[in-house]
Motif scaffolding. Structure first.
Motif, PDB file in Angstrom:
ATOM      1  N   ILE A   5       0.836  -1.203   0.000  1.00 12.63           N
ATOM      2  CA  ILE A   5       0.000   0.000   0.000  1.00 12.63           C
ATOM      3  C   ILE A   5       0.869   1.251   0.000  1.00 12.63           C
ATOM      4  O   ILE A   5       1.858   1.343   0.736  1.00 12.63           O
ATOM      5  CB  ILE A   5      -0.944   0.000   1.221  1.00 12.63           C
ATOM      6  N   SER A   6       0.473   2.226  -0.815  1.00 17.48           N
ATOM      7  CA  SER A   6       1.110   3.542  -0.835  1.00 17.48           C
ATOM      8  C   SER A   6       0.052   4.575  -1.201  1.00 17.48           C
ATOM      9  O   SER A   6      -1.066   4.233  -1.609  1.00 17.48           O
ATOM     10  CB  SER A   6       2.264   3.579  -1.843  1.00 17.48           C
ATOM     11  N   THR A   7       0.391   5.847  -1.039  1.00 20.45           N
ATOM     12  CA  THR A   7      -0.535   6.926  -1.385  1.00 20.45           C
ATOM     13  C   THR A   7       0.165   7.912  -2.309  1.00 20.45           C
ATOM     14  O   THR A   7       1.397   7.987  -2.336  1.00 20.45           O
ATOM     15  CB  THR A   7      -1.037   7.665  -0.132  1.00 20.45           C
ATOM     16  N   GLY A   8      -0.639   8.671  -3.061  1.00 26.07           N
ATOM     17  CA  GLY A   8      -0.100   9.652  -3.985  1.00 26.07           C
ATOM     18  C   GLY A   8      -1.090  10.771  -4.220  1.00 26.07           C
ATOM     19  O   GLY A   8      -2.126  10.868  -3.553  1.00 26.07           O
ATOM     20  N   SER A   9      -0.781  11.625  -5.186  1.00 25.71           N
ATOM     21  CA  SER A   9      -1.607  12.821  -5.414  1.00 25.71           C
ATOM     22  C   SER A   9      -2.111  12.942  -6.842  1.00 25.71           C
ATOM     23  O   SER A   9      -2.875  13.864  -7.135  1.00 25.71           O
ATOM     24  CB  SER A   9      -0.792  14.075  -5.065  1.00 25.71           C
ATOM     25  N   ARG A  10      -1.720  12.047  -7.754  1.00 24.72           N
ATOM     26  CA  ARG A  10      -2.099  12.187  -9.156  1.00 24.72           C
ATOM     27  C   ARG A  10      -2.815  10.937  -9.641  1.00 24.72           C
ATOM     28  O   ARG A  10      -2.196   9.931  -9.975  1.00 24.72           O
ATOM     29  CB  ARG A  10      -0.872  12.475 -10.018  1.00 24.72           C
ATOM     30  N   THR A  11      -4.130  11.005  -9.684  1.00 25.32           N
ATOM     31  CA  THR A  11      -4.922   9.867 -10.144  1.00 25.32           C
ATOM     32  C   THR A  11      -4.648   9.580 -11.615  1.00 25.32           C
ATOM     33  O   THR A  11      -4.449   8.420 -12.014  1.00 25.32           O
ATOM     34  CB  THR A  11      -6.418  10.143  -9.937  1.00 25.32           C
ATOM     35  N   TRP A  77      -5.085   6.284  -3.146  1.00 25.05           N
ATOM     36  CA  TRP A  77      -4.690   5.066  -2.401  1.00 25.05           C
ATOM     37  C   TRP A  77      -4.388   3.983  -3.429  1.00 25.05           C
ATOM     38  O   TRP A  77      -5.235   3.659  -4.264  1.00 25.05           O
ATOM     39  CB  TRP A  77      -5.821   4.649  -1.478  1.00 25.05           C
ATOM     40  N   HIS A  78      -3.204   3.406  -3.357  1.00 25.98           N
ATOM     41  CA  HIS A  78      -2.757   2.438  -4.374  1.00 25.98           C
ATOM     42  C   HIS A  78      -2.291   1.163  -3.678  1.00 25.98           C
ATOM     43  O   HIS A  78      -1.445   1.209  -2.781  1.00 25.98           O
ATOM     44  CB  HIS A  78      -1.611   3.041  -5.196  1.00 25.98           C
ATOM     45  N   CYS A  79      -2.826   0.022  -4.105  1.00 25.75           N
ATOM     46  CA  CYS A  79      -2.457  -1.255  -3.480  1.00 25.75           C
ATOM     47  C   CYS A  79      -2.296  -2.334  -4.545  1.00 25.75           C
ATOM     48  O   CYS A  79      -3.275  -2.980  -4.935  1.00 25.75           O
ATOM     49  CB  CYS A  79      -3.515  -1.667  -2.457  1.00 25.75           C
ATOM     50  N   PRO A  80      -1.079  -2.558  -5.036  1.00 25.97           N
ATOM     51  CA  PRO A  80      -0.847  -3.741  -5.878  1.00 25.97           C
ATOM     52  C   PRO A  80      -0.946  -5.011  -5.027  1.00 25.97           C
ATOM     53  O   PRO A  80      -0.497  -5.026  -3.875  1.00 25.97           O
ATOM     54  CB  PRO A  80       0.574  -3.541  -6.408  1.00 25.97           C
ATOM     55  N   VAL A  81      -1.509  -6.053  -5.599  1.00 27.16           N
ATOM     56  CA  VAL A  81      -1.599  -7.350  -4.919  1.00 27.16           C
ATOM     57  C   VAL A  81      -1.058  -8.390  -5.890  1.00 27.16           C
ATOM     58  O   VAL A  81      -1.561  -8.524  -7.005  1.00 27.16           O
ATOM     59  CB  VAL A  81      -3.048  -7.690  -4.522  1.00 27.16           C
ATOM     60  N   ARG A  82      -0.037  -9.123  -5.446  1.00 25.10           N
ATOM     61  CA  ARG A  82       0.675 -10.046  -6.334  1.00 25.10           C
ATOM     62  C   ARG A  82       0.697 -11.442  -5.723  1.00 25.10           C
ATOM     63  O   ARG A  82       0.909 -11.601  -4.511  1.00 25.10           O
ATOM     64  CB  ARG A  82       2.100  -9.553  -6.556  1.00 25.10           C
ATOM     65  N   THR A  83       0.489 -12.452  -6.543  1.00 21.08           N
ATOM     66  CA  THR A  83       0.631 -13.821  -6.067  1.00 21.08           C
ATOM     67  C   THR A  83       2.108 -14.190  -5.996  1.00 21.08           C
ATOM     68  O   THR A  83       2.951 -13.574  -6.654  1.00 21.08           O
ATOM     69  CB  THR A  83      -0.098 -14.814  -6.992  1.00 21.08           C
ATOM     70  N   ALA A  84       2.418 -15.211  -5.201  1.00 23.39           N
ATOM     71  CA  ALA A  84       3.804 -15.644  -5.041  1.00 23.39           C
ATOM     72  C   ALA A  84       4.263 -16.422  -6.268  1.00 23.39           C
ATOM     73  O   ALA A  84       3.442 -17.052  -6.962  1.00 23.39           O
ATOM     74  CB  ALA A  84       3.937 -16.502  -3.791  1.00 23.39           C
ATOM     75  N   ARG A 144     -11.838   5.014   7.478  1.00 19.45           N
ATOM     76  CA  ARG A 144     -11.097   4.546   8.651  1.00 19.45           C
ATOM     77  C   ARG A 144     -10.157   3.435   8.207  1.00 19.45           C
ATOM     78  O   ARG A 144     -10.533   2.275   8.148  1.00 19.45           O
ATOM     79  CB  ARG A 144     -12.067   4.035   9.717  1.00 19.45           C
ATOM     80  N   ARG A 145      -8.952   3.812   7.895  1.00 24.65           N
ATOM     81  CA  ARG A 145      -7.989   2.844   7.349  1.00 24.65           C
ATOM     82  C   ARG A 145      -6.764   2.699   8.247  1.00 24.65           C
ATOM     83  O   ARG A 145      -5.654   2.473   7.757  1.00 24.65           O
ATOM     84  CB  ARG A 145      -7.590   3.247   5.931  1.00 24.65           C
ATOM     85  N   HIS A 146      -6.941   2.810   9.540  1.00 27.25           N
ATOM     86  CA  HIS A 146      -5.831   2.649  10.472  1.00 27.25           C
ATOM     87  C   HIS A 146      -5.240   1.257  10.326  1.00 27.25           C
ATOM     88  O   HIS A 146      -5.961   0.251  10.304  1.00 27.25           O
ATOM     89  CB  HIS A 146      -6.311   2.872  11.909  1.00 27.25           C
ATOM     90  N   GLN A 147      -3.908   1.180  10.193  1.00 30.16           N
ATOM     91  CA  GLN A 147      -3.186  -0.086  10.029  1.00 30.16           C
ATOM     92  C   GLN A 147      -3.715  -0.877   8.830  1.00 30.16           C
ATOM     93  O   GLN A 147      -3.867  -2.095   8.878  1.00 30.16           O
ATOM     94  CB  GLN A 147      -3.262  -0.931  11.307  1.00 30.16           C
ATOM     95  N   ASP A 148      -3.980  -0.154   7.730  1.00 34.29           N
ATOM     96  CA  ASP A 148      -4.527  -0.834   6.552  1.00 34.29           C
ATOM     97  C   ASP A 148      -3.542  -1.848   5.974  1.00 34.29           C
ATOM     98  O   ASP A 148      -3.957  -2.866   5.409  1.00 34.29           O
ATOM     99  CB  ASP A 148      -4.953   0.175   5.495  1.00 34.29           C
ATOM    100  N   GLY A 149      -2.235  -1.583   6.120  1.00 31.31           N
ATOM    101  CA  GLY A 149      -1.258  -2.542   5.623  1.00 31.31           C
ATOM    102  C   GLY A 149      -1.318  -3.874   6.352  1.00 31.31           C
ATOM    103  O   GLY A 149      -1.279  -4.942   5.736  1.00 31.31           O
ATOM    104  N   ILE A 150      -1.450  -3.819   7.682  1.00 28.17           N
ATOM    105  CA  ILE A 150      -1.546  -5.054   8.472  1.00 28.17           C
ATOM    106  C   ILE A 150      -2.830  -5.797   8.139  1.00 28.17           C
ATOM    107  O   ILE A 150      -2.852  -7.030   7.995  1.00 28.17           O
ATOM    108  CB  ILE A 150      -1.469  -4.722   9.971  1.00 28.17           C
TER     109      ILE A 150
END
Length: 582
Positions: A5-11, A77-84, A144-150
């Protein structure tokens, strides 16, 4: 399955990358697999009439509806999700389910909430998707995204178990921050082998290895060629520091600084001060003038470090968690010291070992730093002694130390596994692999010389040492005597006996020092223990035999005609009278 997860300013910029060809034309068939409302989300990948601008405007609408002073600076809000690697390829429907579960678990768009944030999931490869959301709900509130990475990690672990995918190790928020995709892309564009964040982290760790105090730490950073800037209070006290690589600048031409806390949790100045709080390791002076003493040269420093590392194995096998955690920190410093002073033949493997083990030095177990003063002192001695050669006594003692460091990493694997530290145990396992490779390289020459010396021993002497091994290792003697390393043991026992040791007592002492069950190669471990305990050279002392000088047969020569005349003339010259001028 790995979320990031990361955040940015340019959609628009992010969407242009996701729907574009990629940096190496690796993006294929980019398209939506899921969205907050599929009917409202245009898909530029499948609909020729849809544009990126339209999709951007739909996603940003809740943000743009707010007054400018209420809009978040980082609203993407950007979240890539990758399989192993090795997992099966998921279908679009399965990836859509993954996306819905991730946005629900992280609080971006909980199931049944019609006022949640707007989001989409884009797929442009077989093994991953990108989830993009804007961080304002339809009602104008923030999610409410507190500890969204966990929470995203936890949801991925559930999906892995339910779908039969590889179950990856759970994080504990003690890992160093990984380079962002932008940092990796910039490193590729500028021709760097790795992002500056990773290079800086390694330099800071090496500067800290065995440093006596804060001043020496900062001095080492500047000597390594880093840009250093301290944050100083009005009182003159240093509050923090940040480092940058020369030439690494942003678009405005300013250096890109990294505070220590952004490189790793334990590299912040307060955490470094905790490590240095006990003063110089083993009361050594903080500034050394002139050349290092003979005992501090590479071979002597590595021999001393071997003894300290063996003691760390004993501590890690105990039940004192605080002492064990402290030993791991010290082992990390020792590896950093060895890596930066190792010969060229092993430097790459040792640098990778130190990088891998860095993750194994951090956990939630609180360390008592006073317990690793010996390891920090050993690291300091290695750094002060300078670079080691890859041959002779330097090469032999390097192999001696690496043989022990493999045992230390095995003890670290067991220590972390027993406490449920999956990522740390995996990191120690990776470090052990690199150490084994480095050991094989460094030990090849000295072990070959010892084996050759052992094979040249008289048969009665070899038989006597074989009986010594059988008496000391009744259960393993047959296996040991069949290994090629047996010849090296025989040579070492012979050297020990000629040095005044009792071979039987010395071998028994080496065996009783530590168990041998975890050793990859019992004969190699015994050879280096015998040489360290007996204070023997780390190389074979094969006497050099001079080949007999070949002299040609004497040929009868005719006497010179002037010989008698010259002798007669010399007889007439007085010893006190100078000879004739020539």
């Amino acid at each position: 399955m790995v979320p990031d997860i990361s955040t940015g300013s340019r959609t628009y910029g992010l969407l242009a990358y996701l729907y574009g060809p990629g940096r190496r034309d690796e993006h294929t068939d980019p398209h939506l697999v899921a969205a907050w409302m599929p009917d409202l989300a245009p898909d530029p990948g499948r609909d020729p009439n849809a544009t990126l601008k339209q999709l951007t405007d739909r996603l940003d609408l809740p943000v743009l509806a707010l007054p400018k002073n209420r809009r978040p600076a980082q609203h993407v809000w950007h979240c890539p999700v990758r399989t192993a690697p090795g997992d099966r390829h998921l279908t679009d429907a399965e990836w859509a389910e993954v996306a819905r579960r991730i946005v629900h678990a992280t609080g971006i768009a909980e199931e049944g909430d019609d006022k949640a944030c707007r989001w989409i999931a884009v797929r442009h490869a077989e093994d991953h998707i990108h989830i993009v959301a804007t961080l304002k709900r339809e009602d104008g509130r923030s999610p409410r995204r507190h500890q969204d990475g966990i929470r995203a990690q936890a949801e991925c672990r559930k999906i892995e178990k339910e779908w039969g995918l590889q179950i990856l190790n759970e994080g504990d928020r003690t890992a160093a921050q990984r380079p962002t995709s932008a940092e990796r892309a910039k490193a590729e564009r500028t021709g760097r082998t790795e992002p500056p964040r990773e290079t800086l982290r390694e330099h800071v760790r090496q500067a800290l290895a065995g440093a006596a105090d804060e001043d020496e730490f900062f001095r080492r950073l500047t000597e390594a060629g880093l840009r250093l800037e301290k944050r100083v209070a009005p009182s003159g006290d240093v509050l923090g520091y940040k480092v940058a690589l020369p030439g690494d600048r942003n678009r405005d031409g300013e250096p890109i600084w990294f505070p220590g806390s952004r490189l790793a949790p334990d590299l912040s100045l307060p955490r470094i001060r905790q490590r240095l709080a006990d003063g110089p390791p083993e009361d050594e002076p903080t500034i050394v003038m002139g050349p290092a003493p003979r005992a501090a040269r590479p071979a002597g420093a590595r021999r001393d470090a071997t003894h300290v590392a063996e003691q760390a194995v004993t501590v890690l096998a105990g039940d004192d968690d605080a002492a064990g955690a402290a030993q791991l920190i010290g082992v990390g410093e020792l590896l950093d010291a060895v890596a930066q002073t190792s010969p060229a033949s092993t430097r790459k493997e040792l640098a990778e070992a130190a990088r891998a083990f860095e993750r194994a030095t951090r956990s939630h177990t609180r360390a008592e730093h006073a317990d690793h003063r010996a390891l920090r002192s050993a690291a300091r001695g290695i750094v002060r002694a300078g670079n080691a050669l890859g041959k002779g006594e330097d090469g032999g003692t390097t192999a001696m130390l690496l043989s022990t460091m493999v045992l230390v990493t095995i003890a670290a694997i067991r220590w972390h596994s027993a406490r449920g530290h999956a990522q740390q145990a995996a990191a120690a396992r990776q470090a052990a692999q690199h150490l084994r490779a480095a050991y094989q390289t460094s030990s090849a020459t000295p072990m070959k010389a010892m084996r050759e010396q052992g094979r040249r021993l008289p048969a009665p002497v070899r038989d006597r040492y074989a009986h010594t091994v059988k008496a000391a290792l009744p259960g393993q003697a047959d296996h040991v005597l069949r290994e090629p390393g047996w010849d090296a043991i025989a040579a070492t026992l012979d050297q020990a006996e000629r040095a005044g040791h009792n071979p039987d007592a010395l071998l028994q002492q080496a065996i009783e020092w530590r168990e041998l069950e975890t050793a990859d190669n019992v004969t190699d471990v015994l050879v280096w223990r015998l040489r360290r305990i007996g204070k023997l050279p780390a190389t074979a002392d094969v006497p050099r035999t001079r080949a007999p000088r070949r002299t040609p047969p004497l040929q009868p020569r005719a006497p010179k005609p002037q010989a008698a005349e010259t002798a007669a003339r010399h007889d007439t010259i007085s010893p006190r009278r100078p000879g004739p001028r020539r």
